[in-house]
Design a protein around this motif. Structure first.
Motif, PDB file in Angstrom:
ATOM      1  N   LEU A 207      15.861 -75.474  -6.433  1.00  0.00           N
ATOM      2  CA  LEU A 207      15.318 -76.813  -6.243  1.00  0.00           C
ATOM      3  C   LEU A 207      15.676 -77.338  -4.850  1.00  0.00           C
ATOM      4  O   LEU A 207      14.834 -77.956  -4.181  1.00  0.00           O
ATOM      5  CB  LEU A 207      15.859 -77.738  -7.328  1.00  0.00           C
ATOM      6  N   HIS A 208      16.906 -77.105  -4.398  1.00  0.00           N
ATOM      7  CA  HIS A 208      17.304 -77.542  -3.058  1.00  0.00           C
ATOM      8  C   HIS A 208      16.479 -76.830  -1.976  1.00  0.00           C
ATOM      9  O   HIS A 208      16.150 -77.430  -0.938  1.00  0.00           O
ATOM     10  CB  HIS A 208      18.790 -77.262  -2.839  1.00  0.00           C
ATOM     11  N   ALA A 209      16.180 -75.559  -2.211  1.00  0.00           N
ATOM     12  CA  ALA A 209      15.463 -74.775  -1.199  1.00  0.00           C
ATOM     13  C   ALA A 209      13.962 -75.029  -1.202  1.00  0.00           C
ATOM     14  O   ALA A 209      13.270 -74.682  -0.235  1.00  0.00           O
ATOM     15  CB  ALA A 209      15.741 -73.287  -1.428  1.00  0.00           C
ATOM     16  N   ALA A 210      13.458 -75.653  -2.268  1.00  0.00           N
ATOM     17  CA  ALA A 210      11.997 -75.835  -2.388  1.00  0.00           C
ATOM     18  C   ALA A 210      11.500 -76.867  -1.379  1.00  0.00           C
ATOM     19  O   ALA A 210      12.146 -77.898  -1.157  1.00  0.00           O
ATOM     20  CB  ALA A 210      11.657 -76.289  -3.806  1.00  0.00           C
ATOM     21  N   PRO A 211      10.348 -76.629  -0.757  1.00  0.00           N
ATOM     22  CA  PRO A 211       9.769 -77.633   0.151  1.00  0.00           C
ATOM     23  C   PRO A 211       9.235 -78.813  -0.659  1.00  0.00           C
ATOM     24  O   PRO A 211       8.665 -78.628  -1.741  1.00  0.00           O
ATOM     25  CB  PRO A 211       8.635 -76.870   0.835  1.00  0.00           C
ATOM     26  N   PRO A 212       9.433 -80.027  -0.168  1.00  0.00           N
ATOM     27  CA  PRO A 212       8.926 -81.185  -0.919  1.00  0.00           C
ATOM     28  C   PRO A 212       7.395 -81.211  -0.915  1.00  0.00           C
ATOM     29  O   PRO A 212       6.746 -80.806   0.052  1.00  0.00           O
ATOM     30  CB  PRO A 212       9.504 -82.376  -0.161  1.00  0.00           C
ATOM     31  N   GLY A 213       6.847 -81.681  -2.039  1.00  0.00           N
ATOM     32  CA  GLY A 213       5.403 -81.879  -2.143  1.00  0.00           C
ATOM     33  C   GLY A 213       4.612 -80.646  -2.518  1.00  0.00           C
ATOM     34  O   GLY A 213       3.381 -80.736  -2.624  1.00  0.00           O
ATOM     35  N   ARG A 214       5.246 -79.494  -2.725  1.00  0.00           N
ATOM     36  CA  ARG A 214       4.525 -78.286  -3.102  1.00  0.00           C
ATOM     37  C   ARG A 214       5.137 -77.688  -4.366  1.00  0.00           C
ATOM     38  O   ARG A 214       6.336 -77.784  -4.607  1.00  0.00           O
ATOM     39  CB  ARG A 214       4.560 -77.235  -1.987  1.00  0.00           C
ATOM     40  N   TRP A 215       4.282 -77.071  -5.174  1.00  0.00           N
ATOM     41  CA  TRP A 215       4.737 -76.389  -6.370  1.00  0.00           C
ATOM     42  C   TRP A 215       5.352 -75.043  -5.995  1.00  0.00           C
ATOM     43  O   TRP A 215       4.848 -74.339  -5.117  1.00  0.00           O
ATOM     44  CB  TRP A 215       3.585 -76.170  -7.338  1.00  0.00           C
ATOM     45  N   VAL A 216       6.466 -74.716  -6.651  1.00  0.00           N
ATOM     46  CA  VAL A 216       7.104 -73.411  -6.480  1.00  0.00           C
ATOM     47  C   VAL A 216       7.396 -72.844  -7.870  1.00  0.00           C
ATOM     48  O   VAL A 216       7.421 -73.576  -8.858  1.00  0.00           O
ATOM     49  CB  VAL A 216       8.419 -73.513  -5.676  1.00  0.00           C
ATOM     50  N   GLY A 217       7.604 -71.530  -7.904  1.00  0.00           N
ATOM     51  CA  GLY A 217       7.974 -70.926  -9.172  1.00  0.00           C
ATOM     52  C   GLY A 217       7.140 -69.721  -9.525  1.00  0.00           C
ATOM     53  O   GLY A 217       6.358 -69.231  -8.695  1.00  0.00           O
ATOM     54  N   PRO A 218       7.327 -69.290 -10.743  1.00  0.00           N
ATOM     55  CA  PRO A 218       8.196 -69.887 -11.774  1.00  0.00           C
ATOM     56  C   PRO A 218       9.672 -69.584 -11.540  1.00  0.00           C
ATOM     57  O   PRO A 218      10.022 -68.479 -11.162  1.00  0.00           O
ATOM     58  CB  PRO A 218       7.701 -69.257 -13.064  1.00  0.00           C
ATOM     59  N   ILE A 219      10.492 -70.603 -11.742  1.00  0.00           N
ATOM     60  CA  ILE A 219      11.952 -70.472 -11.633  1.00  0.00           C
ATOM     61  C   ILE A 219      12.509 -70.250 -13.037  1.00  0.00           C
ATOM     62  O   ILE A 219      12.183 -70.997 -13.969  1.00  0.00           O
ATOM     63  CB  ILE A 219      12.577 -71.738 -11.029  1.00  0.00           C
ATOM     64  N   ARG A 220      13.333 -69.228 -13.167  1.00  0.00           N
ATOM     65  CA  ARG A 220      13.872 -68.922 -14.491  1.00  0.00           C
ATOM     66  C   ARG A 220      15.114 -69.761 -14.774  1.00  0.00           C
ATOM     67  O   ARG A 220      15.936 -70.017 -13.881  1.00  0.00           O
ATOM     68  CB  ARG A 220      14.223 -67.443 -14.595  1.00  0.00           C
ATOM     69  N   SER A 221      15.259 -70.210 -16.021  1.00  0.00           N
ATOM     70  CA  SER A 221      16.468 -70.889 -16.486  1.00  0.00           C
ATOM     71  C   SER A 221      16.810 -70.330 -17.864  1.00  0.00           C
ATOM     72  O   SER A 221      16.025 -69.570 -18.438  1.00  0.00           O
ATOM     73  CB  SER A 221      16.232 -72.407 -16.580  1.00  0.00           C
ATOM     74  N   PRO A 222      17.950 -70.685 -18.410  1.00  0.00           N
ATOM     75  CA  PRO A 222      18.264 -70.225 -19.774  1.00  0.00           C
ATOM     76  C   PRO A 222      17.254 -70.703 -20.813  1.00  0.00           C
ATOM     77  O   PRO A 222      17.201 -70.159 -21.925  1.00  0.00           O
ATOM     78  CB  PRO A 222      19.645 -70.840 -20.034  1.00  0.00           C
TER      79      PRO A 222
END
Length: 276
Positions: A207-222
């Motif tokens: 989340l910290h590394a993601a650029p603001p205003g754009r969708w990123v992912g999918p990021i895995r979580s538990p």
């Protein structure tokens, strides 16, 4: 030494050796040493295990407490029960100490440590406003709020086979359906610790590394897989004094207690022969 002899006046005891000769006798020295060892051992044992005594002072205190709570005089049966209960607790307490429960039981150890900490440090004086403000000003780094992030997500319990296509659709503004998530889709100004508790530390880093205003992912979580768009990132900022005064007061009181304990540690180290 000759046996005792009979005289006309009856039996006559054998003559005792002179005192000087008696003092030089090895058996006499051995006897004295044995007596001294026995006395020393008895003294040590008495100090190690003092007798259990239901003293008049203890009874008076228990009776006063009973009468204050019950609102009546203590009857003989009440006094007998108090004595029985006190002796039971005292014997069980001593057995607990004999079994070293104060060394091996974590809860018991903590209660005893906290009690002695209070006995050493005492109740600190209530700090005035000037002392609180001074402590706050001297420890500003402790009173900075954590970074906060506003973001939204589209959640999938399983990793989607067409993840790249879904990400592209999200970034061109198309609607993408997601699975139900117990906290919903929008997360306004969530602190790092809260995000970490929900999604895990790798999610926070992404989340910290993601650029603001754009969708990123999918990021895995538990919990599954998340397409995320960061809207706002707020850095750590100083929390105003009036919002955190109670925390400052608690920190100052704990600091004063710690100073009192530190002052006593040198004496305690000598008393208990601490090896480094």
């Amino acid at each position: 030494m000759r046996a005792a002899t009979m005289t006309g006046q009856g039996w006559r005891s054998p003559a005792l050796p002179p005192p000087r000769r008696l003092l030089r006798d090895p058996l006499f020295a051995f006897l004295i040493a044995g007596i001294a060892m026995f006395v020393a051992y008895a003294a040590i044992e008495a100090r190690r295990t003092p007798p259990v005594a239901y003293t008049p002072e203890i009874e008076r205190a228990l009776v006063e407490e009973f009468e204050a709570l019950a609102g009546r005089d203590a009857r003989p049966a009440d006094r007998a029960r108090m004595k029985r209960d006190w002796l039971t607790e005292e014997l069980l307490f001593r057995e607990a100490i004999d079994r070293n429960l104060h060394l091996t039981d974590a809860d018991t150890r903590k209660r005893l440590v906290d009690k002695v900490r209070y006995l050493i440090a005492g109740a600190p004086a209530e700090p005035d406003e000037a002392a609180l403000v001074d402590y706050y000003s001297s420890n500003l780094s402790r009173y900075r709020g954590e970074p906060r992030t506003s973001f939204e997500q589209v959640f999938r319990a399983e990793r989607p086979a067409d993840a790249a296509a879904l990400l592209q659709r999200l970034n061109v503004g198309s609607a993408v359906a997601g699975d139900d998530f117990w906290l919903g889709r929008d997360f306004p100004r969530y602190g790092d610790s809260m995000v970490r508790g929900i999604f895990g530390q790798p999610f926070v880093k992404a989340l910290h590394a993601a650029p603001p205003g754009r969708w990123v992912g999918p990021i895995r979580s538990p919990r599954g897989w998340h397409f995320v768009k960061k809207r706002e990132a707020l850095p750590a900022a100083l929390i105003p004094y009036d919002q955190i005064r109670d925390q400052v007061r608690q920190d100052l009181v704990m600091a004063e207690t710690a100073r009192a304990i530190d002052a006593a540690l040198g004496r305690l180290r000598e008393k208990y022969d601490v090896g480094e």
